[in-house]
Write an enzyme that holds these catalytic residues in place. Structure first.
Site, PDB file in Angstrom:
ATOM      1  N   GLY A  32       0.817  -1.228   0.000  1.00 21.87           N
ATOM      2  CA  GLY A  32       0.000   0.000   0.000  1.00 21.87           C
ATOM      3  C   GLY A  32       0.843   1.268   0.000  1.00 21.87           C
ATOM      4  CE1 TYR A  95     -11.608  -0.952  12.491  1.00 21.21           C
ATOM      5  CE2 TYR A  95     -12.901  -2.951  12.186  1.00 21.21           C
ATOM      6  CZ  TYR A  95     -12.154  -1.922  11.656  1.00 21.21           C
ATOM      7  OH  TYR A  95     -11.930  -1.850  10.310  1.00 21.21           O
ATOM      8  CE  LYS A 288     -15.402   4.541  -0.392  1.00 17.09           C
ATOM      9  NZ  LYS A 288     -14.202   5.387  -0.475  1.00 17.09           N
ATOM     10  NE  ARG A 321     -15.913  -0.350   7.683  1.00 14.25           N
ATOM     11  CZ  ARG A 321     -15.735   0.966   7.750  1.00 14.25           C
ATOM     12  NH1 ARG A 321     -16.770   1.765   7.904  1.00 14.25           N
ATOM     13  NH2 ARG A 321     -14.528   1.496   7.679  1.00 14.25           N
ATOM     14  CG  ASP A 504      -8.179  43.830  30.689  1.00 12.35           C
ATOM     15  OD1 ASP A 504      -8.892  44.361  31.554  1.00 12.35           O
ATOM     16  OD2 ASP A 504      -8.118  42.595  30.514  1.00 12.35           O
TER      17      ASP A 504
END
Ligand code: GDG
Length: 734
Positions: A32, A95, A288, A321, A504
């Site tokens: 990857g 998760y 998506k 999933r 101030d």
């Protein structure tokens, strides 16, 4: 460039697989983009990849089945993997629950899909703690820890607390949504998550929008000051910046020439009978926009019968999933829509959509990237989206059209795509028509520009830029957190003939404390005041009463302004009363404030000569801020004998005659001489009146967080002291 001892990467998933060989199980790294980026980053850090001491360490969750693998298998020549094992129930809550069933939908603006379960938050905390345990066993001084993504938002702060000298980076891979979404999280969770991320030294997001959203949430939820790209916390400051992630351009560019890819591409083209090919690939996910995409294609087909039989949409959905309800639902919806469209338009010789629910090999993916005429990338939300960048990088032939959703992070970098709104099915249909008809010249021009951009902004630049942010950070460490141009400021101050300085008191010259009677400026500050007052008109302009100011600054020849401009005292002169209004309004205001005192023990009323204030810093109740708003609103809505101003300050609601303010008295002082240097510093809402009245060339400086009319900002009260010290030093050394 900084030299770090070692690089420690932490992400939810370990990017490795374990392969059985004759010599036992070995660690194989995935191919990857993140792995390549990390490798090149380690190289640039000067980290040698031989020698055990300098290997890249990667901490990530691992399935319990890996517990049986001998630990020597967790290492190869380059990487050492540190698997984080955790209790199955904790993992599920962390998760599947908190990460995927709350943060994922919420941060992609699918608010109705978000499930808020306290038990999941507990698991999320426990899981982040498990990662911390693995890290603390590993981390050494001089290491750079780089933590990734939304599963580990609590970890940066946990690491900082466990090892305050650690250098920590954090990168967020999904969108960071607007503050309105963050507000949906229970108060304690949103505090914990934002504080967790802020443990890092450098925080990266994909786009400038996500950076803005994060900054606004931090400012609103935690009221922390922001100086340019830095958020200032009491013990450190954090650089927040956009680092758009990208792809290994060369790899995708050259892989298109692999023999296997060319062969497979030819095979696909033959199978699809030389039709024009539209391609998409996504993980199964409601973000998506797959159903809208299909509807856009359907609309295109119904409006353009001449394209029937001449175009095929190859749509791959990668399983993901699919044990979860929402995912099963969209899978069914996608499959029904594909079936309907194919049934409606298809013929014996032509299938409008070639759909598969499977993952592709890298060769298949490359073959489709290079074979297609259009890549149709239409997420409803996507942090970045790498598929569109991979498609562009693959097109060495400079052909092909990218249709891209404006709601993908990548759209901000690729304006030469046909940019569409994914829910506008007519726009999608029109873009498909335009893309299929686009002349080769135009395709080439658009593709060349997009490729040029990605060649220059590849994944190695991404990791390099991230690494370089640490240089800037460490190089810029300063004891003075401000956006004031310090050198020109000090030069202007020291060269001026007639200077006016207005400060101030509470929160500016002295830290805010629980009991207002305890507020004191430091001795160093008073010493600096003594020096500065010799050659400047130095004014303390406060809401405090006369007695307090006189006592606090006894012996320093200052101008004192008490009760927000009701009284003025010039050096060595008696007090002048500037407010001349009557006070028969006080009884009715006191009565209203008394009700608030009764409801909130610990709060009290302070009566001044011209004003009355309800202080609630010491009232410890959740709804006390609500009461303050209610009281202020009620006071503003009531008619009194004279016009009054209701001030909502820091833990105080104060009422005073509207006739005078810090602004009116500042103006009076400014007009008494021809000043050529004016600086005015304050932290509270009443100081805004002063900033507004000063000439626009004056240095107006807001202390701390929040909106302001001031031109500049000092992050913390201690920065006012540091600035005064520098002003003192230039006078002493003159
Ligand atoms: C997050 C953010 C952000 C996909 N299907 C196959 C396959 N892929 C590869 C693609 C690409 C990657 O997976 C998907 O990248 P994305 O960027 O689209 O999304 P994620 O990585 O899931 O998610 C996202 C990203 O992080 C990076 O920060 O861009 O917005 O959600 O590389 O090529 N690869 C193969 N077969 C497939 O079927 N071989």
């Amino acid at each position: 460039m900084n030299t770090f001892n070692r690089l420690l990467i932490v992400s939810y998933r370990l990017p490795f697989t374990f392969q059985q060989t004759d010599n036992g199980v070995v660690l194989v790294q995935n191919s990857g983009g993140l792995v390549s980026a990390v490798l090149s980053m380690a190289e640039r850090m000067g980290q040698k990849q031989d020698g055990a001491a300098t290997k890249i360490h990667w901490v990530g969750h691992a399935d319990a089945s890996l517990q049986h693998i001998e630990s020597s298998a967790f290492e190869n020549e380059t990487f050492v993997a540190h698997p984080v094992f955790m209790d199955e129930a904790v993992h599920k809550g962390f998760y599947e629950g908190f990460s995927n069933d709350l943060i994922w939908p919420l941060f992609h603006y699918f608010t109705s899909f978000a499930s808020f379960r306290e038990t999941d938050f507990d698991s999320y905390q426990q899981a982040n703690t498990r990662f911390l345990e693995e890290l603390t066993a590993l981390i050494e001084p001089g290491d750079l820890v780089w933590i990734h993504d939304f599963q580990l938002m609590l970890l940066p702060d946990m690491v900082r607390k466990a090892m305050p000298t650690a250098t920590i980076g954090y990168f967020f891979h999904i969108p960071f949504p607007t503050y309105e979404i963050i507000k949906l999280l229970p108060r304690t969770w949103r505090h914990a998550l934002l504080n967790g991320i802020l443990g890092a030294d450098v925080i990266g997001f994909h786009t400038a929008d996500y950076v803005q959203h994060f900054m606004q949430s931090v400012s609103d939820v935690l009221a922390l000051p922001i100086i340019g790209p830095r958020i200032v916390l009491p013990d450190h400051s954090v650089v927040v910046k956009d680092f758009p992630i990208s792809v290994d351009f060369t790899k995708f560019n050259s892989s298109g020439q692999d023999a296997a890819v060319i062969a497979m591409k030819a095979q696909y083209q033959t199978l699809l009978q030389q039709d024009k090919i539209i391609f998409s690939v996504d993980r199964l996910d409601y973000t998506k926009g797959i159903t809208y995409r299909l509807q856009g294609y359907e609309r295109f087909l119904s409006q353009n019968p001449d394209w029937h039989d001449n175009v095929t949409f190859v749509m791959t959905v990668v399983p993901s999933r699919d044990q979860i309800g929402h995912y099963q639902e969209i899978k069914r919806e996608i499959e029904e829509t594909v079936g309907r469209i194919n049934g409606l338009f298809g013929t014996i010789g032509w299938r409008p959509i070639v759909y598969s629910y499977a993952s592709l090999t890298f060769t298949e993916l490359m073959a489709l990237y290079t074979a297609c005429d259009i890549a149709l990338i239409t997420p409803i939300r996507d942090g970045m989206n790498l598929v569109c960048k991979e498609f562009v990088a693959s097109r060495q032939d400079q052909r092909g059209v990218l249709i891209l959703s404006e709601l993908a992070g990548a759209a901000q970098e690729l304006p030469d795509a046909l940019i569409i709104n994914p829910t506008d099915t007519q726009e999608v249909a029109d873009a498909i028509k335009q893309g299929l008809a686009m002349a080769p010249d135009e395709q080439e021009q658009r593709m060349a520009r997009m490729r040029m951009h990605l060649q220059n902004h590849n994944v190695f630049r991404w990791s390099n830029d991230f690494l370089r942010a640490f240089d800037n950070l460490l190089g810029n460490q300063t004891d003075l957190e401000t956006d004031l141009p310090i050198q020109p400021f000090i030069a202007a101050f020291s060269e001026a003939r007639q200077r006016l300085l207005l400060f101030d008191f509470d929160g500016t010259l002295a830290p805010l404390v629980n009991d207002p009677a305890d507020a004191r400026p430091s001795d160093a500050l008073k010493d600096a005041f003594l020096t500065i007052a010799e050659s400047s008109d130095l004014v303390v302009i406060s809401g405090r009463n006369r007695a307090f100011l006189e006592k606090t600054f006894a012996g320093i020849p200052l101008y004192l302004v008490a009760e927000h401009g009701a009284f003025l005292k010039k050096p060595n002169q008696p007090w002048e009363r500037l407010d001349l209004s009557d006070s028969d309004w006080v009884d009715s205001v006191r009565a209203l404030m008394n009700e608030a005192v009764e409801r909130f023990p610990g709060s009290f009323i302070e009566e001044k000569e011209t004003a009355i204030a309800w202080h609630y810093r010491m009232a410890d109740a959740d709804d006390v801020e609500g009461q303050a708003v209610e009281l202020a609103t009620q006071l503003r809505g009531t008619a009194f004998s004279i016009p009054l101003t209701v001030i909502q300050g820091s833990k105080v609601v104060e009422v005073k005659p509207a006739q005078h303010s810090k602004g009116t008295v500042a103006l009076k002082i400014v007009e008494q001489a021809s000043y050529d240097f004016i600086v005015s510093v304050g932290d509270d809402t009443t100081d805004e009146d002063m900033f507004r009245q000063l000439p626009n060339w004056a240095y107006t400086v807001k202390v701390g967080s929040g909106m302001s009319f001031a031109r500049y900002r000092l992050a913390r009260q201690q920065d006012v002291e540091t600035l005064l010290q520098r002003m003192n030093d230039v006078l002493v050394n003159a």
